[in-house]
Design an enzyme around this catalytic site. Structure first.
Site, mmCIF file in Angstrom:
data_model
loop_
_atom_site.group_PDB
_atom_site.id
_atom_site.type_symbol
_atom_site.label_atom_id
_atom_site.label_comp_id
_atom_site.label_asym_id
_atom_site.label_seq_id
_atom_site.Cartn_x
_atom_site.Cartn_y
_atom_site.Cartn_z
ATOM 1 N N HIS A 308 0.850 -1.188 0.000
ATOM 2 C CA HIS A 308 0.000 0.000 0.000
ATOM 3 C C HIS A 308 0.881 1.230 0.000
ATOM 4 O O HIS A 308 1.942 1.228 0.616
ATOM 5 C CB HIS A 308 -0.917 0.012 1.241
ATOM 6 N N ASP A 366 -7.937 -5.580 0.270
ATOM 7 C CA ASP A 366 -8.449 -6.402 -0.820
ATOM 8 C C ASP A 366 -8.022 -7.851 -0.726
ATOM 9 O O ASP A 366 -8.502 -8.689 -1.485
ATOM 10 C CB ASP A 366 -7.984 -5.821 -2.168
HETATM 11 N N1 CMC Z 1 4.182 -7.532 -4.772
HETATM 12 C C1 CMC Z 1 5.520 -7.501 -4.950
HETATM 13 N N2 CMC Z 1 6.276 -6.400 -4.836
HETATM 14 C C2 CMC Z 1 5.631 -5.253 -4.538
HETATM 15 C C3 CMC Z 1 4.244 -5.201 -4.337
HETATM 16 C C4 CMC Z 1 3.514 -6.394 -4.463
HETATM 17 N N3 CMC Z 1 2.194 -6.397 -4.272
HETATM 18 N N4 CMC Z 1 3.884 -3.936 -4.058
HETATM 19 C C5 CMC Z 1 5.004 -3.201 -4.054
HETATM 20 N N5 CMC Z 1 6.058 -4.007 -4.365
HETATM 21 C C6 CMC Z 1 7.462 -3.593 -4.408
HETATM 22 C C7 CMC Z 1 7.760 -2.805 -5.681
HETATM 23 O O1 CMC Z 1 8.224 -3.644 -6.715
HETATM 24 C C8 CMC Z 1 8.807 -1.845 -5.190
HETATM 25 O O2 CMC Z 1 10.045 -2.519 -5.143
HETATM 26 P P1 CMC Z 1 11.408 -1.715 -5.453
HETATM 27 O O3 CMC Z 1 11.530 -0.656 -4.401
HETATM 28 O O4 CMC Z 1 12.480 -2.772 -5.369
HETATM 29 O O5 CMC Z 1 11.255 -1.149 -6.823
HETATM 30 C C9 CMC Z 1 8.412 -1.530 -3.755
HETATM 31 O O6 CMC Z 1 7.669 -2.680 -3.335
HETATM 32 C C10 CMC Z 1 7.551 -0.287 -3.619
HETATM 33 O O7 CMC Z 1 6.465 -0.394 -4.543
HETATM 34 P P2 CMC Z 1 5.824 0.836 -5.298
HETATM 35 O O8 CMC Z 1 5.115 0.343 -6.529
HETATM 36 O O9 CMC Z 1 6.838 1.913 -5.495
HETATM 37 O O10 CMC Z 1 4.783 1.326 -4.215
HETATM 38 P P3 CMC Z 1 3.517 2.214 -4.498
HETATM 39 O O11 CMC Z 1 3.238 2.926 -3.231
HETATM 40 O O12 CMC Z 1 3.703 3.047 -5.714
HETATM 41 O O13 CMC Z 1 2.362 1.148 -4.830
HETATM 42 C C11 CMC Z 1 0.543 -0.338 -4.659
HETATM 43 C C12 CMC Z 1 1.367 0.761 -3.953
HETATM 44 C C13 CMC Z 1 -0.703 -0.650 -3.821
HETATM 45 C C14 CMC Z 1 0.048 0.169 -6.041
HETATM 46 C C15 CMC Z 1 1.426 -1.604 -4.830
HETATM 47 O O14 CMC Z 1 1.842 -2.084 -3.561
HETATM 48 C C16 CMC Z 1 0.707 -2.707 -5.610
HETATM 49 O O15 CMC Z 1 0.745 -2.691 -6.849
HETATM 50 N N6 CMC Z 1 0.051 -3.678 -4.892
HETATM 51 C C17 CMC Z 1 -0.731 -4.696 -5.539
HETATM 52 C C18 CMC Z 1 -2.093 -4.118 -5.934
HETATM 53 C C19 CMC Z 1 -3.005 -3.940 -4.732
HETATM 54 O O16 CMC Z 1 -3.153 -4.829 -3.913
HETATM 55 N N7 CMC Z 1 -3.676 -2.772 -4.706
HETATM 56 C C20 CMC Z 1 -4.686 -2.467 -3.655
HETATM 57 C C21 CMC Z 1 -4.283 -1.350 -2.762
HETATM 58 S S1 CMC Z 1 -5.356 -1.231 -1.328
HETATM 59 C C22 CMC Z 1 -6.904 -0.819 -1.946
HETATM 60 C C23 CMC Z 1 -6.949 0.436 -2.727
HETATM 61 O O17 CMC Z 1 -6.342 1.444 -2.336
HETATM 62 O O18 CMC Z 1 -7.657 0.468 -3.709
#
Ligand code: CMC
Length: 431
Positions: A308, A366
């Site tokens: 998140h 989720d």
């Molecule tokens: N699985 C594997 N690696 C992950 C994941 C994951 N679910 N989420 C983040 N990472 C890694 C990512 O690769 C990155 O690694 P590095 O620093 O080595 O490049 C690091 O963690 C930080 O990720 P980010 O993409 O920069 O973080 P963000 O804040 O931009 O993204 C997120 C947040 C929710 C989009 C992301 O965690 C994600 O894609 N999660 C899966 C989708 C999900 O479950 N979304 C629902 C969110 S809660 C409900 C809502 O708000 O709607």
């Protein structure tokens, strides 16, 4: 905010600029950069808004490190346990918990607006049967501006109020009808003697051919799902609603924009994507392979339902959701549901892996919601529409707060231009 005298000094090419610092009631301090461009001729750069507060707000607060979510100061776990969705709607919209009389009046107003304009039936019927219910919702909610002309004037507080109540009341009917349409069953009209969640379940699962009794435990679980998703401060869809409404667009069009944004798998679409992932994993012995893929930098696969932007600790909503999943599956006698077994084992293995703990990737709301919704009989395509029904109150409360903010300005971000600079047009024969 105006009394705060602290400043942050920014030095650009030998010239200093003092920028005001504001202290919020909770959360990190904020540096005011609004006058930076006129004073220093520079923009700030923050794609994804990772360090930018886009507005001030009094509705919802998240402490991502503690894993805390407060609505108007009340913790989400207390609201999920002791309150119910319509009371939380009142709290978000008006700022305080209602008295018994206020709640009765509010519930009455919402209940009396649950029906859709009958002409909207033809609008639903224009869609293909295999349309995703989110596609139908984006279209139908946007089209509400063509059906309810008497509540589109945002400068009129009464019209704003009517539009708000209409959207809270009609969203379950719209989502349920989108579902009914997709499975070729007749639309079920709302029943005003039922509570919000029971009415929604009935509109989704009743058929004219037989009676439908709402199971109170499932209605409670449904209500809790609505409550847990009600608001989440300036998330992507809420920010979309705010940006759309900053131009003065009507509220139905703005909420339709929020629904469109919610649809994406990184946001509200994650519940559908998560359940599909758990099904694809299939059995606990496959989990290590998927964990390895999630850790592989060259593989775009992510564990859906994990991570998140704000929570760097357990998502407090996920804890309640997990407990609800256990209760619902026990009630339905499906505790040995293979998807739940995979989910529990996946959570265990991921949390034991330093890759996830070091990056602070924990299960989010989720991760468990899809399992409950599936057990209740919803297809995966309905998971995100249900999220949209719940989040409508958040969008509306934030929209209402913004419209009445004297500082309201059209949202207009700047850019770091990386394209070609001025050049002369070349006639086609000379290219
Ligand atoms: N699985 C594997 N690696 C992950 C994941 C994951 N679910 N989420 C983040 N990472 C890694 C990512 O690769 C990155 O690694 P590095 O620093 O080595 O490049 C690091 O963690 C930080 O990720 P980010 O993409 O920069 O973080 P963000 O804040 O931009 O993204 C997120 C947040 C929710 C989009 C992301 O965690 C994600 O894609 N999660 C899966 C989708 C999900 O479950 N979304 C629902 C969110 S809660 C409900 C809502 O708000 O709607």
């Amino acid at each position: 905010m105006a009394d705060d005298t602290r400043t942050a000094r920014l030095e650009i090419e030998g010239k200093s600029h003092d920028l005001p610092i504001y202290s919020p009631t909770a959360g990190p301090d904020v540096i005011d950069i609004r006058k930076l461009y006129s004073a220093a001729g520079v923009f700030t750069y923050d794609p994804g808004f990772t360090s930018t507060a886009s507005c001030d707000s009094t509705i919802t607060f998240i402490d991502g490190d503690k894993g805390e979510l407060l609505h108007r100061g009340y913790p989400i776990d207390q609201l999920a346990e002791k309150s119910h969705f319509l009371e939380v709607c009142y709290l978000l919209l008006y700022g305080e918990l209602p008295s018994p009389a206020q709640l009765e009046d509010f519930e009455g107003r919402v209940t009396n607006h649950t029906m859709l304009h009958e002409q909207m039936v033809y609008f639903f019927r224009g869609f293909r049967r295999d349309a995703h219910p989110m596609a139908i919702m984006v279209g139908v909610v946007g089209a509400m501006s063509a059906f309810y002309h008497d509540s589109t004037d945002i400068s009129d507080p009464w019209q704003r109020e009517v539009a708000s109540i209409r959207m809270i009341a009609k969203m379950p009917t719209i989502a349920a009808w989108a579902y009914k349409y997709s499975i070729g069953q007749p639309f079920v009209y709302p029943r005003n003697d039922l509570d919000y969640a029971s009415n929604f379940l009935r509109m989704c699962f009743a058929v004219p051919a037989e009676d439908y009794e709402v199971n109170p435990i499932l209605a409670r679980a449904m209500d809790r799902i609505f409550t847990l998703h009600a608001d989440h401060e300036q998330n992507a869809s809420t920010s979309t609603v705010r940006l759309a409404s900053s131009s003065g667009a009507n509220p139905f069009a703005c909420i339709a924009a929020g629904i469109a944004c919610l649809w994406g798998p990184a946001h509200g679409g994650a519940n559908q994507a998560c359940l599909e992932m758990l099904r694809e994993i299939g059995t606990p012995d496959q989990i290590p392979e998927y964990i390895a893929r999630a850790k592989d930098k060259d593989d775009p696969f992510r564990l859906m339902g994990f991570g998140h932007r704000v929570y760097k600790n357990f998502d407090p909503r996920a804890k309640v959701m997990k407990q609800s999943a256990d209760e619902v599956l026990e009630l339905l006698g499906v505790e040995d549901n293979p998807t739940l077994q995979v989910a529990k084992e996946l959570e265990k293995q991921a949390l034991a892996d330093p890759f996830f703990t070091e990056k602070k990737l924990f299960p989010n709301v989720d991760f468990y919601s899809g399992i409950i919704l599936e057990a209740m009989g919803f297809p995966t395509s309905m998971f995100t529409p249900i999220f949209a029904v719940s989040r409508t109150i958040g969008w509306i409360s934030q929209w209402k707060e913004m419209i009445t903010d004297p500082q309201l300005k059209i949202g207009r971000p700047r850019q770091l231009y990386q394209g070609v600079t001025l050049r002369d047009y070349v006639d086609i024969e000379n290219r």
